[in-house]
Design a protein around this motif. Structure first.
Motif, PDB file in Angstrom:
ATOM      1  N   TYR A 230      21.528 -12.850   6.867  1.00  0.00           N
ATOM      2  CA  TYR A 230      21.322 -11.406   6.988  1.00  0.00           C
ATOM      3  C   TYR A 230      22.194 -10.785   8.075  1.00  0.00           C
ATOM      4  O   TYR A 230      22.772  -9.707   7.871  1.00  0.00           O
ATOM      5  CB  TYR A 230      19.846 -11.107   7.274  1.00  0.00           C
ATOM      6  CG  TYR A 230      19.537  -9.628   7.384  1.00  0.00           C
ATOM      7  CD1 TYR A 230      19.429  -8.833   6.243  1.00  0.00           C
ATOM      8  CD2 TYR A 230      19.387  -9.022   8.627  1.00  0.00           C
ATOM      9  CE1 TYR A 230      19.160  -7.478   6.333  1.00  0.00           C
ATOM     10  CE2 TYR A 230      19.123  -7.658   8.729  1.00  0.00           C
ATOM     11  CZ  TYR A 230      19.006  -6.893   7.587  1.00  0.00           C
ATOM     12  OH  TYR A 230      18.747  -5.548   7.689  1.00  0.00           O
ATOM     13  N   THR A 231      22.309 -11.432   9.220  1.00  0.00           N
ATOM     14  CA  THR A 231      23.108 -10.877  10.316  1.00  0.00           C
ATOM     15  C   THR A 231      24.581 -10.801   9.938  1.00  0.00           C
ATOM     16  O   THR A 231      25.261  -9.810  10.225  1.00  0.00           O
ATOM     17  CB  THR A 231      22.933 -11.721  11.596  1.00  0.00           C
ATOM     18  OG1 THR A 231      21.545 -11.798  11.928  1.00  0.00           O
ATOM     19  CG2 THR A 231      23.683 -11.094  12.759  1.00  0.00           C
ATOM     20  N   LYS A 232      25.063 -11.844   9.290  1.00  0.00           N
ATOM     21  CA  LYS A 232      26.448 -11.824   8.814  1.00  0.00           C
ATOM     22  C   LYS A 232      26.638 -10.726   7.767  1.00  0.00           C
ATOM     23  O   LYS A 232      27.642 -10.003   7.780  1.00  0.00           O
ATOM     24  CB  LYS A 232      26.831 -13.172   8.203  1.00  0.00           C
ATOM     25  CG  LYS A 232      26.967 -14.318   9.185  1.00  0.00           C
ATOM     26  CD  LYS A 232      27.403 -15.571   8.433  1.00  0.00           C
ATOM     27  CE  LYS A 232      27.539 -16.770   9.357  1.00  0.00           C
ATOM     28  NZ  LYS A 232      27.976 -17.978   8.620  1.00  0.00           N
ATOM     29  N   TYR A 233      25.663 -10.618   6.865  1.00  0.00           N
ATOM     30  CA  TYR A 233      25.771  -9.646   5.773  1.00  0.00           C
ATOM     31  C   TYR A 233      25.835  -8.212   6.309  1.00  0.00           C
ATOM     32  O   TYR A 233      26.682  -7.421   5.881  1.00  0.00           O
ATOM     33  CB  TYR A 233      24.589  -9.798   4.824  1.00  0.00           C
ATOM     34  CG  TYR A 233      24.628  -8.829   3.664  1.00  0.00           C
ATOM     35  CD1 TYR A 233      25.314  -9.144   2.497  1.00  0.00           C
ATOM     36  CD2 TYR A 233      23.990  -7.593   3.747  1.00  0.00           C
ATOM     37  CE1 TYR A 233      25.371  -8.251   1.440  1.00  0.00           C
ATOM     38  CE2 TYR A 233      24.040  -6.696   2.695  1.00  0.00           C
ATOM     39  CZ  TYR A 233      24.730  -7.028   1.545  1.00  0.00           C
ATOM     40  OH  TYR A 233      24.791  -6.137   0.515  1.00  0.00           O
ATOM     41  N   THR A 234      24.950  -7.879   7.232  1.00  0.00           N
ATOM     42  CA  THR A 234      24.942  -6.506   7.753  1.00  0.00           C
ATOM     43  C   THR A 234      26.208  -6.221   8.569  1.00  0.00           C
ATOM     44  O   THR A 234      26.728  -5.108   8.532  1.00  0.00           O
ATOM     45  CB  THR A 234      23.696  -6.258   8.608  1.00  0.00           C
ATOM     46  OG1 THR A 234      23.589  -7.262   9.636  1.00  0.00           O
ATOM     47  CG2 THR A 234      22.445  -6.295   7.760  1.00  0.00           C
ATOM     48  N   SER A 235      26.703  -7.221   9.277  1.00  0.00           N
ATOM     49  CA  SER A 235      27.950  -7.046  10.022  1.00  0.00           C
ATOM     50  C   SER A 235      29.117  -6.830   9.068  1.00  0.00           C
ATOM     51  O   SER A 235      29.972  -5.954   9.288  1.00  0.00           O
ATOM     52  CB  SER A 235      28.211  -8.260  10.923  1.00  0.00           C
ATOM     53  OG  SER A 235      27.220  -8.400  11.911  1.00  0.00           O
ATOM     54  N   ALA A 236      29.159  -7.621   7.998  1.00  0.00           N
ATOM     55  CA  ALA A 236      30.229  -7.480   7.003  1.00  0.00           C
ATOM     56  C   ALA A 236      30.158  -6.124   6.309  1.00  0.00           C
ATOM     57  O   ALA A 236      31.198  -5.503   6.033  1.00  0.00           O
ATOM     58  CB  ALA A 236      30.140  -8.605   5.974  1.00  0.00           C
ATOM     59  N   ALA A 237      28.942  -5.649   6.046  1.00  0.00           N
ATOM     60  CA  ALA A 237      28.787  -4.336   5.413  1.00  0.00           C
ATOM     61  C   ALA A 237      29.336  -3.236   6.314  1.00  0.00           C
ATOM     62  O   ALA A 237      29.993  -2.295   5.843  1.00  0.00           O
ATOM     63  CB  ALA A 237      27.317  -4.079   5.099  1.00  0.00           C
ATOM     64  N   ALA A 238      29.087  -3.338   7.619  1.00  0.00           N
ATOM     65  CA  ALA A 238      29.613  -2.351   8.561  1.00  0.00           C
ATOM     66  C   ALA A 238      31.133  -2.426   8.655  1.00  0.00           C
ATOM     67  O   ALA A 238      31.820  -1.400   8.765  1.00  0.00           O
ATOM     68  CB  ALA A 238      28.985  -2.559   9.934  1.00  0.00           C
ATOM     69  N   ILE A 239      31.667  -3.618   8.597  1.00  0.00           N
ATOM     70  CA  ILE A 239      33.118  -3.798   8.615  1.00  0.00           C
ATOM     71  C   ILE A 239      33.748  -3.135   7.391  1.00  0.00           C
ATOM     72  O   ILE A 239      34.728  -2.389   7.502  1.00  0.00           O
ATOM     73  CB  ILE A 239      33.467  -5.303   8.655  1.00  0.00           C
ATOM     74  CG1 ILE A 239      33.159  -5.877  10.051  1.00  0.00           C
ATOM     75  CG2 ILE A 239      34.941  -5.539   8.297  1.00  0.00           C
ATOM     76  CD1 ILE A 239      33.199  -7.391  10.112  1.00  0.00           C
ATOM     77  N   CYS A 240      33.189  -3.395   6.221  1.00  0.00           N
ATOM     78  CA  CYS A 240      33.769  -2.851   4.983  1.00  0.00           C
ATOM     79  C   CYS A 240      33.588  -1.334   4.897  1.00  0.00           C
ATOM     80  O   CYS A 240      34.480  -0.636   4.395  1.00  0.00           O
ATOM     81  CB  CYS A 240      33.153  -3.545   3.777  1.00  0.00           C
ATOM     82  SG  CYS A 240      33.716  -5.248   3.570  1.00  0.00           S
TER      83      CYS A 240
END
Length: 250
Positions: free
Chosen positions: A94-104
């Motif tokens: 989840y932490t990776k996913y939300t960080s990746a979503a913010a990056i994209c």
């Protein structure tokens, strides 16, 4: 339409999938950041069917080698081959996913109207998603480093080691997003933040990709740095990132 006309509109590029949404019963509209053509919106026909050959390739955070056909409003994906399967590992955390979503989301905003820096922005996104998928550093550090470097690439480089207004060498004890970062005592406007020295050191490390210094940082400076990065990002984008509020901070 002749085969010759179709061929003249066909092109290849490598791209990272920033966002997708459904179209009809089986298709999907994909927002891509490509290596050579900047940001592209394209239709992947039949991609949501279980029989689709490249459905799993065209998911957020994946990097693919693509063949597309130019269209009037949307291009069409005709081939897709996996290059970087970063989404698999990212989606499982989840932490990776939300960080990746913010990056994209940031990449989409920064490249929507700026084709000039799209190639450099592409490299930053790929590097960040690769690091996230491999757990090279803490997700929040990867995210904040990406945000600072992406803003710098877009022409909004923050200053952390000298006054953003007068150029006086630091270290300084105040931060002001509208002025561009650290500010000295004489240039400091009312309401400026007063971050800890360790926070300013961490921000400088994240901007320069000094990972040994960033990895050694404590929880307090990381949290404070995240708030300053978010305020700096919001000032320049003139909007709040929807995905940023879901990012978990240690």
């Amino acid at each position: 339409m002749s085969n010759r006309s179709f061929a003249s509109r066909t092109y290849r590029d490598q791209g990272v999938i920033l966002r997708t949404h459904k179209l009809g019963e089986a298709d999907r509209i994909i927002t891509l950041l490509t290596k050579q053509h900047g940001q592209i919106r394209a239709v992947a026909k039949g991609v949501r069917r279980t029989s689709s050959k490249f459905g799993a390739v065209l998911e957020p955070f994946m990097v693919a080698d693509l063949q597309l056909v130019s269209g009037r409003s949307l291009d069409i994906v005709t081939q897709a081959q996996m290059v970087g399967p970063y989404g698999r590992d990212i989606a499982a955390d989840y932490t990776k996913y939300t960080s990746a979503a913010a990056i994209c989301e940031t990449a989409e905003k920064l490249t929507d109207a700026d084709g000039e820096s799209a190639g450099a922005q592409y490299g930053l996104v790929i590097g960040a998603l690769s690091a996230l998928s491999r757990s090279v550093h803490a997700p929040e550090l990867i995210l904040d480093s990406y945000l600072l470097r992406a803003l710098a690439t877009a022409g909004w480089a923050p200053s952390f080691d000298q006054c953003a207004r007068c150029g006086e060498p630091g270290p300084h004890t105040a931060f002001n997003a509208p002025l561009g970062g650290a500010v000295c005592h004489d240039c400091r406007p009312p309401g400026s933040a007063s971050p800890a020295p360790q926070t300013m050191q961490l921000l400088a490390a994240l901007l320069s990709a000094d990972w040994p210094a960033a990895d050694a940082s404590a929880t307090g400076p990381r949290r404070e740095a995240a708030g300053l990065v978010a305020s700096y990002l919001q000032w320049h984008l003139e909007r709040t990132l929807k995905s940023l509020k879901h990012v978990e901070r240690v």
